[in-house]
Write a protein that holds these residues in place. Structure first.
Motif, PDB file in Angstrom:
ATOM      1  N   ASN A 137       0.842  -1.203   0.000  1.00  0.00           N
ATOM      2  CA  ASN A 137       0.000   0.000   0.000  1.00  0.00           C
ATOM      3  C   ASN A 137       0.875   1.251   0.000  1.00  0.00           C
ATOM      4  O   ASN A 137       1.807   1.362   0.805  1.00  0.00           O
ATOM      5  CB  ASN A 137      -0.881   0.006   1.258  1.00  0.00           C
ATOM      6  N   ASN A 195      -7.801   8.377   9.110  1.00  0.00           N
ATOM      7  CA  ASN A 195      -6.843   7.269   9.204  1.00  0.00           C
ATOM      8  C   ASN A 195      -6.634   6.841  10.653  1.00  0.00           C
ATOM      9  O   ASN A 195      -6.514   5.648  10.949  1.00  0.00           O
ATOM     10  CB  ASN A 195      -5.509   7.680   8.571  1.00  0.00           C
ATOM     11  N   GLN A 211      -7.515   3.193  12.041  1.00  0.00           N
ATOM     12  CA  GLN A 211      -6.476   2.355  12.648  1.00  0.00           C
ATOM     13  C   GLN A 211      -6.854   1.940  14.056  1.00  0.00           C
ATOM     14  O   GLN A 211      -6.606   0.806  14.473  1.00  0.00           O
ATOM     15  CB  GLN A 211      -5.139   3.114  12.660  1.00  0.00           C
ATOM     16  N   ASP A 257      -5.455  -2.001  11.474  1.00  0.00           N
ATOM     17  CA  ASP A 257      -4.894  -2.483  10.211  1.00  0.00           C
ATOM     18  C   ASP A 257      -3.440  -2.042  10.015  1.00  0.00           C
ATOM     19  O   ASP A 257      -2.807  -2.439   9.030  1.00  0.00           O
ATOM     20  CB  ASP A 257      -5.753  -2.029   9.025  1.00  0.00           C
ATOM     21  N   CYS A 300      -1.995   0.556   8.962  1.00  0.00           N
ATOM     22  CA  CYS A 300      -1.683   1.194   7.681  1.00  0.00           C
ATOM     23  C   CYS A 300      -1.934   2.695   7.814  1.00  0.00           C
ATOM     24  O   CYS A 300      -3.051   3.106   8.120  1.00  0.00           O
ATOM     25  CB  CYS A 300      -2.545   0.621   6.557  1.00  0.00           C
ATOM     26  N   SER A 321      -4.543   4.151   4.131  1.00  0.00           N
ATOM     27  CA  SER A 321      -5.282   3.140   3.365  1.00  0.00           C
ATOM     28  C   SER A 321      -5.996   3.748   2.165  1.00  0.00           C
ATOM     29  O   SER A 321      -6.357   3.043   1.227  1.00  0.00           O
ATOM     30  CB  SER A 321      -6.293   2.425   4.262  1.00  0.00           C
ATOM     31  N   LYS A 325      -1.511   0.876  -5.117  1.00  0.00           N
ATOM     32  CA  LYS A 325      -1.458  -0.405  -4.416  1.00  0.00           C
ATOM     33  C   LYS A 325      -0.970  -1.463  -5.387  1.00  0.00           C
ATOM     34  O   LYS A 325      -1.164  -1.349  -6.607  1.00  0.00           O
ATOM     35  CB  LYS A 325      -2.846  -0.804  -3.896  1.00  0.00           C
ATOM     36  N   ARG A 347     -11.223   1.528   0.303  1.00  0.00           N
ATOM     37  CA  ARG A 347     -10.729   2.214   1.499  1.00  0.00           C
ATOM     38  C   ARG A 347     -10.328   1.244   2.599  1.00  0.00           C
ATOM     39  O   ARG A 347      -9.765   1.658   3.615  1.00  0.00           O
ATOM     40  CB  ARG A 347     -11.821   3.136   2.052  1.00  0.00           C
ATOM     41  N   PRO A 359      -6.165  -2.860   3.293  1.00  0.00           N
ATOM     42  CA  PRO A 359      -5.286  -3.488   4.298  1.00  0.00           C
ATOM     43  C   PRO A 359      -6.076  -4.288   5.341  1.00  0.00           C
ATOM     44  O   PRO A 359      -5.666  -5.396   5.712  1.00  0.00           O
ATOM     45  CB  PRO A 359      -4.559  -2.294   4.922  1.00  0.00           C
ATOM     46  N   THR A 377       0.223  -6.750   5.024  1.00  0.00           N
ATOM     47  CA  THR A 377       0.349  -5.546   4.184  1.00  0.00           C
ATOM     48  C   THR A 377       1.657  -4.837   4.505  1.00  0.00           C
ATOM     49  O   THR A 377       2.023  -4.696   5.667  1.00  0.00           O
ATOM     50  CB  THR A 377      -0.821  -4.587   4.441  1.00  0.00           C
ATOM     51  N   THR A 407       3.815  -1.158   3.656  1.00  0.00           N
ATOM     52  CA  THR A 407       3.618   0.200   3.156  1.00  0.00           C
ATOM     53  C   THR A 407       4.923   0.725   2.560  1.00  0.00           C
ATOM     54  O   THR A 407       6.003   0.438   3.072  1.00  0.00           O
ATOM     55  CB  THR A 407       3.139   1.154   4.260  1.00  0.00           C
TER      56      THR A 407
END
Length: 241
Positions: free
Chosen positions: A121, A141, A145, A150, A152, A155, A160, A178, A181, A191, A193
């Motif tokens: 991601n 975010n 989270q 997740d 990430c 996301s 990706k 959206r 992850p 996942t 990043t």
């Protein structure tokens, strides 16, 4: 057979999409060979004309058009299903994701669909969005989270990379882009990043407002929490005679 497919959802991206396709073609060249798939999600501006002109210039470009406007996740789904390659890269059609970052995502992806990380991601650094949009994205975010764990930081980034087989095994719903992850994590996959760039739009405006994203995000978060509570992923082993 292309080594990977670049899937781009686009809705009313005249002034951006034609230029983006040519830039991807010039950046990636033919080594390794790639195909570019743009899904026109019911545009009513000059997006279709730009894509038709780009098809004459970029042999690797394929264009799909939805018969009715269905949203970003549905457009990505149509592109992945049509892809000839087993490795998929997605990016936004507004030109804000730099094509030069694609090799970084591919380098971090597992060598096969059974390996990890199953999803790479993008993490946009140096966001070019307005101050209120950056704050709204940061807040969303953090809430996501906290609720989904997740791990990430971004996301919502359109860049990706994943294996087609793994993506098609996930349950589909509008706005799933959206939650990628969290969805991969729900099915026991990892996942990674990768930091990527972010650019300002050359034309047009975002299709999302902070209010709409906030309301949709709250509803989707509740729906995903329900989905997670009802998901079971046992490993079935066949008994030998």
């Amino acid at each position: 057979m292309p080594a990977f497919s670049v899937v781009i959802p686009a809705m009313n991206e005249a002034g951006n999409i034609g230029r983006l396709v040519v830039e991807i073609h010039e950046t990636l060249t033919d080594d390794p060979p790639a195909e570019i798939i743009v899904i026109d999600d019911g545009s009513d501006d000059a997006t279709a004309d730009e894509l038709r002109a780009a098809m004459a210039q970029v042999p690797a470009l394929r264009v799909l058009r939805h018969d009715r406007r269905s949203g970003q996740s549905a457009a990505v789904r149509s592109g992945v299903r049509a892809a000839r390659a087993e490795v998929i890269v997605t990016m936004d059609g507004d030109g804000q994701n730099p094509p030069a970052d694609i090799p970084k995502l591919l380098a971090a992806l597992a060598d096969g669909p059974a390996g990890e990380p199953a999803l790479v991601n993008g993490w946009r650094t140096g966001r070019k969005a307005s101050g209120s949009r950056r704050l709204a994205s940061r807040f969303a975010n953090r809430v996501r989270q906290w609720a989904l764990k997740d791990d990430c930081p971004d996301s919502g980034c359109g860049l990706k990379a994943f294996w087609r087989e793994n993506y098609l095994a996930l349950p589909f719903f509008a706005t799933m882009h959206r939650f990628m992850p969290a969805l991969f994590g729900l099915y026991g996959r990892q996942t990674a990043t990768v930091e990527v760039g972010d650019r300002a739009r050359d034309a047009g405006a975002s299709k999302y407002t902070n209010w709409k994203r906030g309301l949709d995000g709250a509803f989707d978060l509740l729906a995903f929490t329900w989905l997670r509570s009802r998901t079971r992923t046992p490993v079935a082993t066949e008994i030998e005679r």
